[in-house]
Design a protein around this motif. Structure first.
Motif, PDB file in Angstrom:
ATOM      1  N   SER A   1       0.875  -1.164   0.000  1.00 10.20           N
ATOM      2  CA  SER A   1       0.000   0.000   0.000  1.00 10.20           C
ATOM      3  C   SER A   1       0.916   1.219   0.000  1.00 10.20           C
ATOM      4  N   THR A   2       0.364   2.411   0.091  1.00 10.06           N
ATOM      5  CA  THR A   2       1.190   3.598   0.255  1.00 10.06           C
ATOM      6  C   THR A   2       0.770   4.340   1.515  1.00 10.06           C
ATOM      7  N   VAL A   3       1.720   5.070   2.065  1.00  9.08           N
ATOM      8  CA  VAL A   3       1.428   5.998   3.163  1.00  9.08           C
ATOM      9  C   VAL A   3       1.420   7.386   2.533  1.00  9.08           C
ATOM     10  N   SER A   4       0.237   7.943   2.400  1.00  4.03           N
ATOM     11  CA  SER A   4       0.052   9.148   1.605  1.00  4.03           C
ATOM     12  C   SER A   4      -0.204  10.371   2.476  1.00  4.03           C
ATOM     13  N   ALA A   5      -0.280  11.521   1.818  1.00  2.00           N
ATOM     14  CA  ALA A   5      -0.655  12.752   2.520  1.00  2.00           C
ATOM     15  C   ALA A   5      -2.044  12.633   3.114  1.00  2.00           C
ATOM     16  N   ALA A   6      -2.920  11.867   2.470  1.00  8.93           N
ATOM     17  CA  ALA A   6      -4.260  11.654   3.015  1.00  8.93           C
ATOM     18  C   ALA A   6      -4.196  10.873   4.328  1.00  8.93           C
ATOM     19  N   ASP A   7      -3.294   9.903   4.412  1.00  8.98           N
ATOM     20  CA  ASP A   7      -3.120   9.180   5.676  1.00  8.98           C
ATOM     21  C   ASP A   7      -2.604  10.115   6.762  1.00  8.98           C
ATOM     22  N   HIS A   8      -1.685  10.991   6.390  1.00  9.43           N
ATOM     23  CA  HIS A   8      -1.175  11.983   7.342  1.00  9.43           C
ATOM     24  C   HIS A   8      -2.307  12.854   7.876  1.00  9.43           C
ATOM     25  N   ARG A   9      -3.154  13.351   6.971  1.00  6.78           N
ATOM     26  CA  ARG A   9      -4.235  14.229   7.408  1.00  6.78           C
ATOM     27  C   ARG A   9      -5.249  13.496   8.274  1.00  6.78           C
ATOM     28  N   ALA A  10      -5.578  12.258   7.901  1.00  7.02           N
ATOM     29  CA  ALA A  10      -6.554  11.494   8.674  1.00  7.02           C
ATOM     30  C   ALA A  10      -6.024  11.176  10.067  1.00  7.02           C
ATOM     31  N   ARG A  11      -4.753  10.835  10.152  1.00  6.04           N
ATOM     32  CA  ARG A  11      -4.169  10.466  11.445  1.00  6.04           C
ATOM     33  C   ARG A  11      -3.972  11.672  12.347  1.00  6.04           C
ATOM     34  N   SER A  12      -3.493  12.758  11.786  1.00  2.00           N
ATOM     35  CA  SER A  12      -3.137  13.926  12.585  1.00  2.00           C
ATOM     36  C   SER A  12      -4.281  14.924  12.744  1.00  2.00           C
ATOM     37  N   ARG A  13      -5.271  14.812  11.856  1.00  2.00           N
ATOM     38  CA  ARG A  13      -6.350  15.785  11.758  1.00  2.00           C
ATOM     39  C   ARG A  13      -5.824  17.177  11.444  1.00  2.00           C
ATOM     40  N   GLU A  14      -4.691  17.237  10.759  1.00  2.00           N
ATOM     41  CA  GLU A  14      -4.177  18.500  10.239  1.00  2.00           C
ATOM     42  C   GLU A  14      -4.725  18.681   8.829  1.00  2.00           C
ATOM     43  N   VAL A  15      -5.742  19.496   8.703  1.00  2.00           N
ATOM     44  CA  VAL A  15      -6.421  19.686   7.423  1.00  2.00           C
ATOM     45  C   VAL A  15      -6.389  21.159   7.064  1.00  2.00           C
TER      46      VAL A  15
ATOM     47  N   ARG B   1      -7.391  25.032   6.220  1.00  3.99           N
ATOM     48  CA  ARG B   1      -8.195  25.970   7.009  1.00  3.99           C
ATOM     49  C   ARG B   1      -9.687  25.826   6.744  1.00  3.99           C
ATOM     50  N   GLY B   2     -10.443  25.672   7.817  1.00  4.87           N
ATOM     51  CA  GLY B   2     -11.893  25.640   7.726  1.00  4.87           C
ATOM     52  C   GLY B   2     -12.499  24.286   7.448  1.00  4.87           C
ATOM     53  N   LEU B   3     -11.662  23.268   7.213  1.00  2.85           N
ATOM     54  CA  LEU B   3     -12.191  21.958   6.820  1.00  2.85           C
ATOM     55  C   LEU B   3     -12.261  20.964   7.971  1.00  2.85           C
ATOM     56  N   GLY B   4     -12.033  21.418   9.206  1.00  3.70           N
ATOM     57  CA  GLY B   4     -12.015  20.503  10.332  1.00  3.70           C
ATOM     58  C   GLY B   4     -13.306  19.748  10.525  1.00  3.70           C
ATOM     59  N   LEU B   5     -14.453  20.449  10.543  1.00  2.00           N
ATOM     60  CA  LEU B   5     -15.739  19.785  10.767  1.00  2.00           C
ATOM     61  C   LEU B   5     -16.111  18.896   9.591  1.00  2.00           C
TER      62      LEU B   5
ATOM     63  N   THR C   1      -7.006  22.599  -1.137  1.00  2.00           N
ATOM     64  CA  THR C   1      -7.505  23.952  -0.922  1.00  2.00           C
ATOM     65  C   THR C   1      -8.168  24.028   0.441  1.00  2.00           C
ATOM     66  N   ASP C   2      -8.458  25.254   0.874  1.00  2.00           N
ATOM     67  CA  ASP C   2      -9.137  25.442   2.151  1.00  2.00           C
ATOM     68  C   ASP C   2     -10.638  25.600   1.913  1.00  2.00           C
ATOM     69  N   LEU C   3     -11.386  25.855   2.978  1.00  2.00           N
ATOM     70  CA  LEU C   3     -12.843  25.945   2.856  1.00  2.00           C
ATOM     71  C   LEU C   3     -13.284  27.071   1.928  1.00  2.00           C
ATOM     72  N   PRO C   4     -12.724  28.286   2.035  1.00  2.00           N
ATOM     73  CA  PRO C   4     -13.122  29.325   1.078  1.00  2.00           C
ATOM     74  C   PRO C   4     -12.854  28.927  -0.375  1.00  2.00           C
ATOM     75  N   GLY C   5     -11.704  28.307  -0.621  1.00  2.00           N
ATOM     76  CA  GLY C   5     -11.407  27.866  -1.983  1.00  2.00           C
ATOM     77  C   GLY C   5     -12.401  26.839  -2.483  1.00  2.00           C
ATOM     78  N   LEU C   6     -12.807  25.939  -1.594  1.00  2.00           N
ATOM     79  CA  LEU C   6     -13.767  24.900  -1.961  1.00  2.00           C
ATOM     80  C   LEU C   6     -15.131  25.505  -2.279  1.00  2.00           C
ATOM     81  N   LEU C   7     -15.597  26.409  -1.418  1.00  2.00           N
ATOM     82  CA  LEU C   7     -16.931  26.982  -1.585  1.00  2.00           C
ATOM     83  C   LEU C   7     -17.006  27.956  -2.759  1.00  2.00           C
ATOM     84  N   LEU C   8     -15.922  28.688  -3.008  1.00  2.00           N
ATOM     85  CA  LEU C   8     -15.942  29.714  -4.044  1.00  2.00           C
ATOM     86  C   LEU C   8     -15.608  29.187  -5.437  1.00  2.00           C
ATOM     87  N   ALA C   9     -15.091  27.953  -5.523  1.00  2.00           N
ATOM     88  CA  ALA C   9     -14.684  27.419  -6.832  1.00  2.00           C
ATOM     89  C   ALA C   9     -15.813  27.469  -7.858  1.00  2.00           C
ATOM     90  N   PRO C  10     -17.015  26.940  -7.576  1.00  2.00           N
ATOM     91  CA  PRO C  10     -18.068  26.998  -8.606  1.00  2.00           C
ATOM     92  C   PRO C  10     -18.521  28.417  -8.920  1.00  2.00           C
TER      93      PRO C  10
END
Length: 341
Positions: free
Chosen positions: A37-51, A53-57, A246-255
Motif C-alpha cells: 500500500s502507500t502511506v500518503s498525505a491523506a493518511d497523514h491528514r486522517a491520522r493527525s487531523r491537520e487539514v 483551514r476551515g475543513l475541520g468539521l 484547498t481550504d474551505l473558502p477555496g472549496l466553496l468559491l470554486a463553482p
C-alpha cells in the motif's frame, strides 16, 4: 490478520501493528491479500487531523470527531485476490490487482476488501507490487482532475508541487497528452521532474512562479498555496485551475468563480473508476507512466513511515510492504541514475 491501527488522533507513535479480524466477503466483494500500500498525505491528514483551514468539521464527518472512524488507514492496495463474492464476474482468485479503497481506507492490513464496481484493475505486468501501487492514489487523483480540463496537444500546464505523489503523476499524464509542462518544486527534485516529462522546472525556493509573465491553460495546485486570487492572472482565457488541495473558502468559491470568470475552477476530483485505473495500467505497460517511489517500509515500521511522510519531503510515493519479501530498489533512485547516464 495484522494491521496498522490507530485509536486516537495525533502523532505517528499512535499507529501500531495489531491483530484485527479479516474482512468478510459479501456477494459483490473482492478480498485482496495485500502485498503493498502507500502511506500518503491523506493518511497523514486522517491520522493527525491537520487539514486545510476551515475543513475541520467537514473532515470529521469522514474520519471521526473524537476518535477515528476507520482505524486502519491506507487508501490504496496492490495484491493478490484471495476470494470473491458470488456476484463477482470480472475478477477471480489469484489475479494480481491494484485497487483504490478511497475514504473507506483499510490498505494498511494484510487483507483489504473492495467492491467489484470500485476502482480495481489487474496490475501492470511489467511492474512489481511495490511500483504498481504507486499508480493508484497519485495517478487516480491526477487523472480525476486533469480529465476535467481541455488538455489539447500543445497546452501549457503548470504543476505546483510537481515532485509529490499527485504532482509526479500529473506531470506524466499531462506530458503524455502532448502538453508543455512546467513543474514547480525544489532544486533537489529538478532532475526527477524533468525526467518525467516537464520541459521547464521552477525552483520555488528561489523563484515565485506567480511573478512571471508566462500564462497557462491549466494550473494544477498540489500544494495548497496557489488560490484563484493569486494565480488568476496566469490563466489563459477559459483556462483551468485544478485545486488538488484547498481550504474551505477555496472549496466553496470554486463553482462561483467558474460561473463568473469563464475559467474552470474546481476542487472536486470526481469518482475514480475501474476504467480510470485501467488507463493508468495501459500507460504503465506501454512505458508511458513510471513509478516514482521514494522508499519502502515494512509494516512493523509503520510509525517511521508516518514520520517520514510528516516531513512533507517525500518524492513521489512512500510504499508500505505487507509481506516479508525484500523490496526492489527505490524507483526514484533508479530513475535518477538512468537520467544521468
Amino acid at each position: 490478520m495484522r494491521a496498522a491501527v490507530y485509536h486516537r488522533f495525533g502523532g505517528p507513535e499512535n499507529v501500531r501493528v495489531e491483530e484485527t479480524p479479516r474482512p468478510t466477503v459479501g456477494p459483490d466483494d473482492v478480498l485482496i491479500r495485500v502485498q503493498t500500500s502507500t502511506v500518503s498525505a491523506a493518511d497523514h491528514r486522517a491520522r493527525s487531523r491537520e487539514v486545510p483551514r476551515g475543513l475541520g468539521l467537514l473532515a470529521a464527518t469522514g474520519i471521526g470527531l473524537l476518535r477515528p472512524k476507520r482505524r486502519v488507514l491506507g487508501m490504496d492496495a496492490a495484491g493478490i485476490v484471495e476470494a470473491v463474492g458470488t456476484d463477482v464476474t470480472r475478477i477471480a482468485p489469484g489475479d494480481e490487482v491494484i485497487a483504490m479503497l478511497g475514504a473507506n481506507f483499510g490498505g494498511h492490513a494484510e487483507y483489504a476488501r473492495v467492491r467489484q464496481g470500485d476502482a480495481i484493475a489487474r496490475k501492470p505486468r511489467n511492474m512489481t507490487f511495490e511500483d504498481a501501487v504507486t499508480l493508484v492514489f497519485g495517478g487516480l487523483t491526477a487523472r480525476g482532475f486533469l480529465k476535467q480540463a481541455d488538455l489539447a496537444p500543445g497546452a501549457a500546464v503548470l504543476v505546483n508541487g510537481a515532485s509529490g505523489a499527485v504532482g509526479t503523476a500529473a506531470v506524466q499524464l499531462a506530458a503524455d497528452a502532448g502538453a508543455h509542462v512546467t513543474g514547480v518544486c525544489s532544486a533537489a527534485n529538478l532532475d526527477l521532474v524533468t525526467s518525467l516529462g516537464a520541459q521547464r522546472v521552477i525552483d520555488y525556493t528561489t523563484e515565485d512562479f506567480t511573478a512571471e509573465a508566462a500564462t497557462y491553460d491549466v494550473i494544477v495546485d498540489c500544494v495548497g498555496n496557489a488560490p484563484f486570487a493569486r494565480v488568476r492572472h496566469l490563466l489563459r482565457p477559459r483556462g483551468a485551475l485544478l485545486l488538488v488541495i484547498t481550504d474551505l473558502p477555496g472549496l466553496l468559491l470554486a463553482p462561483v468563480r467558474s460561473r463568473r470568470t469563464g475559467h474552470l475552477v474546481t476542487a472536486e476530483v470526481g469518482k475514480s473508476t475501474a476504467e480510470d485505473l485501467a488507463v493508468l495500467v495501459d500507460l504503465a505497460e506501454a512505458g508511458h507512466y513510471r513509478a516514482v517511489r521514494d522508499r519502502t517500509y515494512d509494516l512493523a515500521d509503520i510509525a517511521e513511515a508516518h514520520r517520514f511522510v510528516d516531513t512533507g519531503r517525500k518524492r513521489g510515493n512512500v510504499v508500505l510492504r505487507l509481506t516479508g519479501e525484500q523490496p526492489a530498489p527505490s524507483s526514484t533512485a533508479q530513475q535518477t541514475e538512468e537520467a544521468s547516464s
